[in-house]
Design a protein around this motif. Structure first.
Motif, PDB file in Angstrom:
ATOM      1  N   ALA A 142      29.733 -27.734  19.611  1.00 38.32           N
ATOM      2  CA  ALA A 142      28.836 -28.607  20.380  1.00 38.32           C
ATOM      3  C   ALA A 142      28.235 -27.794  21.526  1.00 38.32           C
ATOM      4  O   ALA A 142      28.647 -26.647  21.775  1.00 38.32           O
ATOM      5  CB  ALA A 142      29.633 -29.798  20.919  1.00 38.32           C
ATOM      6  N   ASP A 143      27.296 -28.385  22.222  1.00 38.49           N
ATOM      7  CA  ASP A 143      26.582 -27.648  23.272  1.00 38.49           C
ATOM      8  C   ASP A 143      27.520 -27.083  24.335  1.00 38.49           C
ATOM      9  O   ASP A 143      27.305 -25.976  24.827  1.00 38.49           O
ATOM     10  CB  ASP A 143      25.536 -28.572  23.914  1.00 38.49           C
ATOM     11  CG  ASP A 143      24.346 -27.784  24.407  1.00 38.49           C
ATOM     12  OD1 ASP A 143      24.025 -26.737  23.801  1.00 38.49           O
ATOM     13  OD2 ASP A 143      23.764 -28.186  25.416  1.00 38.49           O
ATOM     14  N   ALA A 144      28.574 -27.806  24.669  1.00 33.92           N
ATOM     15  CA  ALA A 144      29.473 -27.365  25.743  1.00 33.92           C
ATOM     16  C   ALA A 144      30.267 -26.110  25.376  1.00 33.92           C
ATOM     17  O   ALA A 144      30.812 -25.435  26.260  1.00 33.92           O
ATOM     18  CB  ALA A 144      30.441 -28.497  26.095  1.00 33.92           C
ATOM     19  N   LEU A 145      30.341 -25.774  24.080  1.00 33.12           N
ATOM     20  CA  LEU A 145      31.163 -24.628  23.675  1.00 33.12           C
ATOM     21  C   LEU A 145      30.402 -23.297  23.732  1.00 33.12           C
ATOM     22  O   LEU A 145      30.942 -22.259  23.344  1.00 33.12           O
ATOM     23  CB  LEU A 145      31.746 -24.834  22.277  1.00 33.12           C
ATOM     24  CG  LEU A 145      32.968 -25.760  22.236  1.00 33.12           C
ATOM     25  CD1 LEU A 145      32.565 -27.212  22.069  1.00 33.12           C
ATOM     26  CD2 LEU A 145      33.935 -25.366  21.137  1.00 33.12           C
ATOM     27  N   GLY A 146      29.168 -23.322  24.188  1.00 35.95           N
ATOM     28  CA  GLY A 146      28.398 -22.076  24.252  1.00 35.95           C
ATOM     29  C   GLY A 146      27.927 -21.655  22.876  1.00 35.95           C
ATOM     30  O   GLY A 146      28.280 -20.572  22.378  1.00 35.95           O
ATOM     31  N   PRO A 147      27.139 -22.516  22.203  1.00 31.05           N
ATOM     32  CA  PRO A 147      26.668 -22.196  20.841  1.00 31.05           C
ATOM     33  C   PRO A 147      25.719 -21.000  20.847  1.00 31.05           C
ATOM     34  O   PRO A 147      25.178 -20.632  21.897  1.00 31.05           O
ATOM     35  CB  PRO A 147      25.885 -23.462  20.450  1.00 31.05           C
ATOM     36  CG  PRO A 147      25.428 -24.046  21.745  1.00 31.05           C
ATOM     37  CD  PRO A 147      26.511 -23.734  22.743  1.00 31.05           C
ATOM     38  N   MET A 148      25.505 -20.422  19.682  1.00 30.35           N
ATOM     39  CA  MET A 148      24.457 -19.417  19.575  1.00 30.35           C
ATOM     40  C   MET A 148      23.119 -20.081  19.835  1.00 30.35           C
ATOM     41  O   MET A 148      22.914 -21.245  19.464  1.00 30.35           O
ATOM     42  CB  MET A 148      24.455 -18.816  18.180  1.00 30.35           C
ATOM     43  CG  MET A 148      24.833 -17.381  18.274  1.00 30.35           C
ATOM     44  SD  MET A 148      24.239 -16.386  16.964  1.00 30.35           S
ATOM     45  CE  MET A 148      24.680 -17.275  15.528  1.00 30.35           C
ATOM     46  N   ARG A 149      22.227 -19.353  20.465  1.00 27.17           N
ATOM     47  CA  ARG A 149      20.870 -19.852  20.696  1.00 27.17           C
ATOM     48  C   ARG A 149      19.900 -18.841  20.077  1.00 27.17           C
ATOM     49  O   ARG A 149      20.023 -17.643  20.306  1.00 27.17           O
ATOM     50  CB  ARG A 149      20.604 -19.984  22.205  1.00 27.17           C
ATOM     51  CG  ARG A 149      21.574 -20.937  22.875  1.00 27.17           C
ATOM     52  CD  ARG A 149      21.339 -21.028  24.378  1.00 27.17           C
ATOM     53  NE  ARG A 149      20.189 -21.833  24.719  1.00 27.17           N
ATOM     54  CZ  ARG A 149      20.201 -23.169  24.763  1.00 27.17           C
ATOM     55  NH1 ARG A 149      21.302 -23.832  24.503  1.00 27.17           N
ATOM     56  NH2 ARG A 149      19.119 -23.838  25.079  1.00 27.17           N
ATOM     57  N   PHE A 150      18.970 -19.361  19.298  1.00 29.29           N
ATOM     58  CA  PHE A 150      17.973 -18.510  18.647  1.00 29.29           C
ATOM     59  C   PHE A 150      16.636 -18.678  19.353  1.00 29.29           C
ATOM     60  O   PHE A 150      16.307 -19.783  19.805  1.00 29.29           O
ATOM     61  CB  PHE A 150      17.796 -18.922  17.182  1.00 29.29           C
ATOM     62  CG  PHE A 150      19.030 -18.773  16.343  1.00 29.29           C
ATOM     63  CD1 PHE A 150      19.571 -17.515  16.102  1.00 29.29           C
ATOM     64  CD2 PHE A 150      19.670 -19.876  15.807  1.00 29.29           C
ATOM     65  CE1 PHE A 150      20.711 -17.369  15.329  1.00 29.29           C
ATOM     66  CE2 PHE A 150      20.816 -19.747  15.038  1.00 29.29           C
ATOM     67  CZ  PHE A 150      21.334 -18.490  14.794  1.00 29.29           C
ATOM     68  N   VAL A 151      15.857 -17.604  19.392  1.00 34.66           N
ATOM     69  CA  VAL A 151      14.501 -17.687  19.927  1.00 34.66           C
ATOM     70  C   VAL A 151      13.554 -17.823  18.733  1.00 34.66           C
ATOM     71  O   VAL A 151      13.405 -16.895  17.918  1.00 34.66           O
ATOM     72  CB  VAL A 151      14.153 -16.462  20.790  1.00 34.66           C
ATOM     73  CG1 VAL A 151      12.730 -16.584  21.323  1.00 34.66           C
ATOM     74  CG2 VAL A 151      15.157 -16.336  21.936  1.00 34.66           C
ATOM     75  N   ARG A 152      12.973 -19.005  18.633  1.00 28.24           N
ATOM     76  CA  ARG A 152      12.175 -19.356  17.457  1.00 28.24           C
ATOM     77  C   ARG A 152      11.016 -18.383  17.237  1.00 28.24           C
ATOM     78  O   ARG A 152      10.252 -18.101  18.170  1.00 28.24           O
ATOM     79  CB  ARG A 152      11.609 -20.757  17.628  1.00 28.24           C
ATOM     80  CG  ARG A 152      11.087 -21.366  16.328  1.00 28.24           C
ATOM     81  CD  ARG A 152      10.305 -22.636  16.556  1.00 28.24           C
ATOM     82  NE  ARG A 152      11.068 -23.767  17.047  1.00 28.24           N
ATOM     83  CZ  ARG A 152      11.843 -24.554  16.303  1.00 28.24           C
ATOM     84  NH1 ARG A 152      11.987 -24.331  15.019  1.00 28.24           N
ATOM     85  NH2 ARG A 152      12.474 -25.582  16.853  1.00 28.24           N
TER      86      ARG A 152
END
Ligand SMILES: O=C(O)CCC(=O)C(=O)O
Length: 255
Positions: A142-152
């Motif tokens: 979930a968001d609170a766990l520090g998910p990977m973030r991609f730059v579209r």
């Protein structure tokens, strides 16, 4: 072309927010990930790098799929292979590396993965097209766990050689990346249930922030090549030296 592949080609990533492997395969992998963390290697080979588990920092264990049967079965299960090939349109997909990533809670910036393109670390392959990662969630992300973030769409910016996986100051890294004048920096978090996965192109910028939940974030990042990609001539790194060994470089999918 399938819609999911067209979207991957457009965005440089795909998020499969549902459990992909069957229950029994996933359960063995979850058992295996804890064993590997604790130094149990039931396939008789240690990971190539195991720093030991320190709950104060991000833990990265290299190539655990060669060490644990549950993790090896996960990366070779047909459901995972078919899903990845559906996203990328590949005819043959081979594992050449993996990383077990454990992001403990409360690690703040020590849990960050700095913005980067994987190609910065993958110069042993001749080309970027056909090189990608399947990142399998081994717990809910979930968001609170520090998910990977991609730059579209950033895979279409070319190889910039900017960013740093090991960097902890995301803002400073971000400012050092030259976004093309007609492009936007648009971040998309990969929120996944346990057993879900994302696929990203080796030129897609990505990173992740702090885990502010109260449980660790667990995942297996599986680095892959398809039928288009060959090693650079004369390369003799570990990663290209074992392509004929199914324990180290298993084929995940073959059409
Ligand atoms: O797990 C993360 O937050 C980043 C992983 C990563 O950089 C990758 O799988 O390529």
């Amino acid at each position: 072309m399938e819609q999911v592949q067209a979207q991957y080609e457009q965005d440089g990533f795909s998020i499969v927010a549902e459990q992909v492997a069957p229950d029994e395969v996933l359960q063995s992998a979850l058992h295996g990930m804890v064993g590997v963390r604790d130094g149990v290697f039931d396939m008789g080979m240690a990971p190539t790098e195991h720093p030991g588990y320190d709950p104060a920092v991000l833990c990265k264990i290299n190539n655990p799929h060669r060490s644990d049967k549950g993790l090896h079965d996960l990366v070779t299960c047909p459901e995972v292979g078919r899903k990845v090939a559906e996203v990328t349109g590949s005819r043959r997909v081979q594992v050449w590396a993996s990383q077990l990533l454990i992001k403990p809670p409360g690690t703040a910036a020590a849990g960050h993965v700095g913005w980067h393109q994987d190609r910065q670390y993958w110069k042993m392959w001749q080309q970027a097209e056909g090189l990608f990662t399947a990142w399998i969630a081994l717990g809910d992300v979930a968001d609170a766990l520090g998910p990977m973030r991609f730059v579209r769409g950033s895979h279409r910016w070319g190889f910039l050689d900017q960013g740093d996986f090991y960097g902890k100051d995301q803002q400073a890294l971000r400012e050092g990346i030259e976004v093309p004048a007609d492009e936007d920096w648009q971040e998309v978090p990969a929120l996944l249930p346990c057993g879900g996965l994302s696929v990203h192109h080796c030129l897609t910028f990505h990173g992740s922030g702090a885990n502010i939940a109260d449980v660790p974030r667990w995942s297996l990042a599986v680095h892959l090549r398809d039928e288009r990609v060959e090693p650079v001539e004369g390369d003799n790194t570990y990663y290209t030296a074992h392509l004929d060994d199914p324990q180290i470089c298993p084929v995940m999918y073959e059409a």
